[in-house]
Design an enzyme around this catalytic site. Structure first.
Site, short mmCIF file in Angstrom:
data_model
loop_
_atom_site.label_atom_id
_atom_site.label_comp_id
_atom_site.label_asym_id
_atom_site.label_seq_id
_atom_site.Cartn_x
_atom_site.Cartn_y
_atom_site.Cartn_z
N ASP A 153 0.86 -1.18 0.00
CA ASP A 153 0.00 0.00 0.00
C ASP A 153 0.91 1.24 0.00
OD1 ASP A 153 -2.33 1.61 0.30
OD2 ASP A 153 -1.90 1.76 2.44
N ASP A 177 -0.15 5.16 0.66
CA ASP A 177 -0.37 6.20 1.67
C ASP A 177 -0.39 5.57 3.06
OD1 ASP A 177 -0.92 9.15 1.75
OD2 ASP A 177 -2.57 8.45 3.01
#
Lengths: 310, 310
Positions: free
Chosen positions: B27, B29
């Site tokens: 991932d 952010d």
């Protein structure tokens, strides 16, 4: 579940039905008219009920029109009425905020998602508000907005309520503002939760759909001020000081109108077949609400006029 | 529920952890960066993983950027990467439509609610579409629209899919079009269902919130092509031909990243504490997903570099 009594064509039953009530709460679309087409015989039927001393109140979830605007529509369609007979969800919201919620100033301002009808009614109750039809909110979000909304510098510290209604100019900027106010503790209200808005013989996004992003983001459901919410019934009762046992709700939708009357413990509910509901709907095992009476059309009540004439 | 293994500071455990996997799905952010701030040591850690022969893939739910635009962001932030390492929900949606859904032409056009990122990816997969950033849909609804949308004369008969993503220009006109296409049988897809979009250290409406009015109006939930939907995992697996047992999902959110990895039966999941999740979240009785491993920050994996250097 009691079977609803069918009144059409049975003048004795209609007379007995009318005698049971002092007040008739009437939904508009699907009962009085469809769009701009008034159903035949309805103006005469309303006059007939009034001539028998009955009070009629038009109870509608449409929040885009104020009572004054509704009155214009009634007059334009040849239906005699008075502004005091009209009770819309915008007005219901305004009196809930001003008379029941009664937030202490200065933190009593309303951030409005909606059209002019809501603004008119808030003004009539002297409720301060921002948003709504203000052109400052009818535009794209800018880098300055992202920053100022996030850090609060572009927010109004006096906002204590977010009121979501049908807004034909909904946009990302308004949703972003509303989200921040809710995150900062604003009370979450909705004029009504109708998912769709019937127009042009089809369906468009309704007030309830406009508010769903806010509910999804915050995990909180708004208090709705339209049918079938009993907050609206309380407001209607408070204004008209009606005796619920002698009041009948008339409508074409089980999940709003009939449910509204049943849950409000009114003396009666009357379904008409000129709108959404069909007989099979309340005969279904999972019927959302069952009316006490039904007629093919509202004007069937007027058919008793001749029969009782002296 | 097995307790997650804490790796920070334990070089032997980190080495063993890295050896167990060939592919790391990451991932962005909250893991790589927060907004435009890259976490210290992350570029070096990614290089370290690559130097040990690991494949890294950036798996993000942000649908507003295409892979090319993401690559620019990586490069601008000083993180060496390749467009083939990037897998966003816009791309995931495009390949789902073109390679899995495969609607027969001509009724295979997509009505897009979203920004340019979705359009780029649809074009890259040669999927025809309307809506999106087209100025014809970035305006108020008119009387002609009400009529033409309701009677279908303004609708494109070739639309077979409605794809809802994050749209900073959402409006009543787009929602009205999308509703009609769904009522006429279009497949309902969403790039992802994140309720909020983190920006400027706050929260704004997310892709999932943009699509909720359509779900509320139609009573149907969209198939989501972002984490934690396994439709995205299938797309990732199809593209990279990875061995799930030798793949680890790395993320900061239990309800998207870790759930995505657990439900995808990957060989492992690694939580980082630089984003949303805290240790208490997975220790809660109602934890939505529990990671197999966790570190304070991604760069803690790189700390093993010195220890294993020859």
């Amino acid at each position: 579940m009691t079977k609803p009594k069918y009144l059409t064509g049975d003048n004795a039953a209609i007379n007995e039905f009318i005698d049971r009530f002092d007040v008739f709460l009437l939904d508009c679309d699907g009962v009085i008219w469809s769009g701009d087409h008034v159903f035949e015989g309805v103006p005469e039927t309303l006059e007939y009920l009034r001539s028998r001393g009955k009070k009629v109140v038009f109870v509608t979830n449409n929040s885009t029109k104020s009572r004054e605007e509704y009155l214009k529509k009634f007059t334009g369609l040849g239906i005699p009425s008075d502004v005091e007979e009209i009770f819309g969800s915008a007005y219901s919201s305004a009196i809930y905020i001003s008379r029941i919620l009664q937030l202490p100033a200065p933190k009593n301002k309303v951030f409005v998602i909606g059209e002019a009808g809501i603004e008119h009614e808030l003004r009539s109750e002297k409720v301060p508000f921002i948003g709504g039809t203000d052109p400052a909110f009818r535009r794209d979000i800018t880098p300055e907005d992202w920053k100022g909304i996030a850090d609060g510098s572009l927010l109004d510290p006096d906002v204590g309520v977010v009121l979501a209604g049908l807004d034909f100019h909904i946009n990302y900027l308004k949703l972003s503002h509303a989200l921040q106010y809710l995150r900062r503790g604003a009370v979450f209200l909705a004029t009504n939760t109708d998912s769709t808005f019937p127009a042009n013989h089809s369906f468009f996004p309704g007030a309830g759909s406009i508010g769903t992003p806010l509910a999804y983001m915050t995990g909180a459901q708004p208090l709705a001020l339209g049918k079938p919410s009993q907050a609206m019934m309380d407001a209607v009762e408070g204004k008209f000081r009606l005796d619920r046992a002698r009041t009948c709700m008339v409508g074409d939708r089980l999940n709003t109108d009939i449910k509204f009357g049943v849950e409000g413990r009114l003396g009666g509910t009357l379904a008409v077949l000129t709108g959404v509901a069909r007989q099979a709907d309340w005969e279904a095992d999972d019927a959302v609400a069952v009316p006490a009476f039904y007629v093919d059309r509202l004007s069937d009540l007027g058919a008793a006029a001749a029969a009782v004439a002296p």
